[in-house]
Write an enzyme that holds these catalytic residues in place. Structure first.
Site, PDB file in Angstrom:
ATOM      1  N   ASP A   1      12.251 -10.632  28.975  1.00  8.24           N
ATOM      2  CA  ASP A   1      13.550 -10.415  28.357  1.00  8.24           C
ATOM      3  C   ASP A   1      14.364  -9.614  29.382  1.00  8.24           C
ATOM      4  OD1 ASP A   1      15.749 -10.262  26.767  1.00  8.24           O
ATOM      5  OD2 ASP A   1      14.721  -9.461  25.009  1.00  8.24           O
TER       6      ASP A   1
HETATM    7  C1  BGC Z   1      18.119 -10.371  24.503  1.00  9.85           C
HETATM    8  C2  BGC Z   1      17.671 -11.822  24.674  1.00  9.85           C
HETATM    9  C3  BGC Z   1      18.679 -12.563  25.507  1.00  9.85           C
HETATM   10  C4  BGC Z   1      18.851 -11.855  26.834  1.00  9.85           C
HETATM   11  C5  BGC Z   1      19.873 -12.512  27.740  1.00  9.85           C
HETATM   12  C6  BGC Z   1      18.438  -9.716  25.813  1.00  9.85           C
HETATM   13  O1  BGC Z   1      19.022  -8.476  25.609  1.00  9.85           O
HETATM   14  O2  BGC Z   1      17.115  -9.645  23.846  1.00  9.85           O
HETATM   15  O3  BGC Z   1      17.512 -12.420  23.420  1.00  9.85           O
HETATM   16  O4  BGC Z   1      18.274 -13.891  25.680  1.00  9.85           O
HETATM   17  O5  BGC Z   1      19.293 -10.519  26.596  1.00  9.85           O
HETATM   18  O6  BGC Z   1      21.138 -12.354  27.256  1.00  9.85           O
END
Ligand code: BGC
Length: 748
Positions: A229
């Site tokens: 993530d």
């Molecule tokens: C989120 C993800 C997301 C990623 C990219 C993160 O903060 O938890 O779900 O895909 O950012 O934006």
């Protein structure tokens, strides 16, 4: 493309550089070897491609795209085909925009209604979450575009989301928090898995070899790549060794040197780095091989979003007030009629193409007067607005209140503080019900709310976050141009204090203890025999369905056998509609503490008035199994299992049963601590133990004097460790060790 060859041609530094992104949304390219960067973009309910400046907090905009209903809503369709079709449309949009991976679906279990991100998660139930996620992934990937199922794993709150530890049993992980990922991997092979921010029992998900390699790859057979993530990496080298291939975003390659040094010093085996690079290259070239020309037809996709939205809203209550008639004088009250809330905030936020509000369609549908009554974006009582709303309502025959949660009440990044609507809304609804006219409440929210007025209103339509066509969908359902068919994929509890995680949410310090174990959602409310506001699986329709003729293909099943359940559903009402049939399994064996019932199958069926169709659902052996943590395996017990078929978890209409036979309990672990009861229960050791201990048993449980042995003594013997025969049976240490030796031989 021979990827292994390509890896061989790379320098150590080049390999390290590929293991993190080039920037926020691209993988690293390597022009020397003809390796292009590829782009990933957020979803899951639309394409959030950030063309220029990157941020994922919604501060900078993404391209104009169609905003589909969020997962809180699409899950209420309980419809695999709908999820697949939505995936196909999104996959095509990604092709048109040269996006290689759409970052979704998000399948974390709704452990508490307070989790700020529940609006983008599917369900409190792993069966719905897994089945719908697999269908969505298959849809997107059918277009040659990858997905990233997220957030793996046990990421069920936003509070301390990047450091907090979810502390839970392996049983809860295996039965509740893993299966959505497991089903999706087994049925759809997502191109990528996104590991979560949090720690699990103290270990970062991004550094956990058990999670990312043993369970995900070795047990479930995942073939793609694991990405972090955004910002979930703590120790990059540990992560690579655990199976976390790609760090996102890039962080300007700041971890490259660590990787290089770790390989040079032998801390990270070269093969592990090569493997990660190989997986990254597989993704890059898979994207290249699947590229094709597509156009992004926003208006056409918008129509599909509207079709989907109509099938996602849930009619919670209807005391002969809906559908509305065109000629009725109706008052629309509430800011959400004009400024609908149709998606959530954070990384999934779509720059919606064209949003329609219910109010903007008023003239097309009926005779509607509007008064705002309360603002849609905050909790503020404005007495002028309230007065006007009451006046408008007084002149109408029916009142429809458009209520919901303002954006700031639920979002990525933080959890909700309570489960209530803004006070200004609850109060006005209550005052409107005092007028004595029929009141319908339309809710726009991503997660359950308390409804202190539920008894006083005649109708409630849960519109969830319905995407940019929320206006069309709500109006069609209110006016009966479409028949509601959504069912709740989560329980609506009466109050926050009733929720299973209430005493353990959001946790203490850096730890959240999942004290409720597997008793999440309806599994808890059913076990505690608690009343709920609206049960899991509930959803009304403008027509009526009859269930008959339950058939079970196999009624006695061996340990590796499943069964097939079928029944007939008839539309006995006057309007065409879709019914979602649910199949719950209730373990009656009493062998271990189990939830009262668990959803193990569901199917939707579209029926014209008077039409009957047969619905069939398969039950795999896993549907009867539970995870035995002590022995590290799935098991089922011998005995009776009830099969309950219903239109909701609390409206069971047909029941049948099967018997499972031939399951073998695990063999006892033989040492001096083994309990005598375990030795008697195991067919290999029972005879020997009986014979050896005959004298002791007689004396201890009542001897020859008593006709029936003393129950208390029997129970004491059952739970007595072998070693206790020193104290109570007059055996010597030597005799006990010999018994241990003999018993071990018997188990070979
Ligand atoms: C989120 C993800 C997301 C990623 C990219 C993160 O903060 O938890 O779900 O895909 O950012 O934006």
């Amino acid at each position: 493309m021979n990827i292994k060859e390509l890896v061989r041609e790379m320098t150590l530094e080049e390999k390290a550089s590929l293991c993190s992104g080039q920037d926020f949304w691209h993988t690293q390219g390597l022009p020397r070897l003809g390796i292009p960067p590829v782009m990933v973009s957020d979803g899951p309910h639309g394409l959030r491609k950030q063309a220029d400046e990157a941020d994922h907090l919604g501060l900078h905009n993404s391209i104009d795209a169609v905003c589909f209903p969020a997962a809180c809503a699409t899950s209420a369709s309980f419809d695999r085909q709908l999820m697949y079709d939505m995936g196909v449309v999104l996959g095509k949009e990604c092709q048109a925009e040269e996006v290689s991976v759409l970052l979704g679906p998000a399948v974390n279990i709704k452990r508490s209604p307070l989790c700020g991100r529940n609006f983008e998660y599917i369900s409190e139930d792993p069966c719905v979450a897994g089945e719908l996620a697999a269908a969505y992934i298959n849809g997107v990937q059918s277009q040659g575009v990858g997905t990233s199922i997220k957030h793996f794993a046990a990421n069920n709150q936003e509070h301390q989301r990047m450091y907090g530890s979810s502390d839970l049993s392996e049983q809860a992980l295996r039965e509740i928090y893993f299966p959505a990922f497991e089903t999706a991997v087994k049925k759809a092979q997502p191109w990528t898995v996104m590991c979560s921010y949090n720690r699990i029992n103290g270990v970062y998900a991004s550094e956990d070899p058990w999670l990312l390699t043993q369970v995900l790859r070795e047990e479930w057979g995942f073939k793609g790549l694991v990405m972090s993530d955004w910002g979930a990496v703590s120790d990059r080298v540990k992560g690579l060794a655990a199976g976390m291939d790609l760090e996102m975003p890039g962080g300007n390659g700041s971890n490259d040197q660590q990787i290089v040094e770790a390989v040079r010093s032998g801390r990270l085996p070269q093969e592990q780095l090569d493997q990660a690079v190989e997986r990254i290259l597989n993704l890059v070239f898979r994207h290249g091989d699947n590229r094709r020309k597509e156009s992004f037809d926003r208006e056409a996709d918008r129509q599909k979003a509207a079709d989907i939205a109509r099938q996602c809203m849930v009619l919670l209550k209807n005391q002969q007030v809906l559908p509305l008639k065109q000629e009725e004088r109706v008052a629309f009250i509430g800011g959400f009629a004009k400024t609908p809330r149709y998606q959530g905030g954070g990384s999934s936020h779509i720059n919606a193409h064209r949003v329609t509000s219910p109010l903007s369609l008023a003239d097309v549908y009926g005779t509607i007067q509007y008064a705002q009554g309360f603002p849609a974006d905050r909790d503020e009582r404005i007495s002028e607005w309230e007065k006007e709303a009451l006046k408008t309502a007084e002149q109408a025959e029916k009142i429809v209140v458009f209520a919901g949660l303002p954006d700031s009440f639920e979002s990525e990044g933080y959890d909700r503080r309570h489960m209530r609507l803004p006070q200004c809304q609850d109060q006005l609804i209550q005052r409107l019900t005092a007028l004595g006219k029929p009141v319908v409440v339309v809710l726009q929210n991503g997660s359950p709310v308390e409804m202190p007025w539920a008894e006083q209103v005649q109708g409630i339509l849960e519109a969830y976050l319905g995407g940019e066509t929320v206006g069309e969908a709500v109006m069609d359902l209110l006016y009966g141009k479409a028949n509601p068919c959504g069912k709740l994929a989560e329980t609506f509890p009466v109050k926050l204090e009733d929720t299973p995680s209430y005493l353990n949410f959001p946790g203490i310090g850096h730890h959240t203890r999942y004290g409720e174990g597997v008793f999440v959602g309806y599994r808890y409310y059913d076990a505690k025999k608690m009343p709920v506001l609206f049960p899991f699986g509930h959803g009304l329709s403008y027509t009526t369905y009859r269930y008959d003729n339950l058939k079970i293909s196999r009624k006695v099943c061996g340990p590796t056998e499943g069964t097939t359940v079928s029944l007939e559903v008839t539309n006995v009402g006057r309007m065409a509609g879709k019914e979602v049939v649910q199949l719950y399994v209730a373990d009656q064996t009493g062998a271990v503490a189990r939830p009262v019932q668990e959803l193990k199958g569901f199917a939707g069926v579209f029926l014209n008035p008077g039409e009957t169709q047969t619905v069939t659902m398969e039950l795999e052996p896993r549907a009867f199994e539970w995870f035995d943590e002590e022995n590290g395996c799935w098991r089922s017990n011998d005995g009776v299992y009830q099969l309950r078929i219903g239109s909701s978890s609390r409206n069971i209409l047909l029941t049948g049963e099967i018997t499972r036979k031939g399951n073998r309990p695990p063999l006892p672990v033989i040492d001096e601590d083994v309990q005598l009861g375990e030795l008697f229960a195991c067919e290999k050791t029972a005879g020997y133990t009986q014979e050896k201990l005959a004298g002791f048993l007689k004396a201890f449980t009542g001897g020859e004097k008593e006709e029936t042995p003393d129950e208390m003594m029997l129970q004491m013997v059952k739970y007595m460790p072998l070693r206790a025969l020193r104290s109570f049976g007059g055996l010597t240490n030597r005799q006990i060790s010999e018994m241990v030796k003999d018993l071990k031989k018997l188990l070979i």
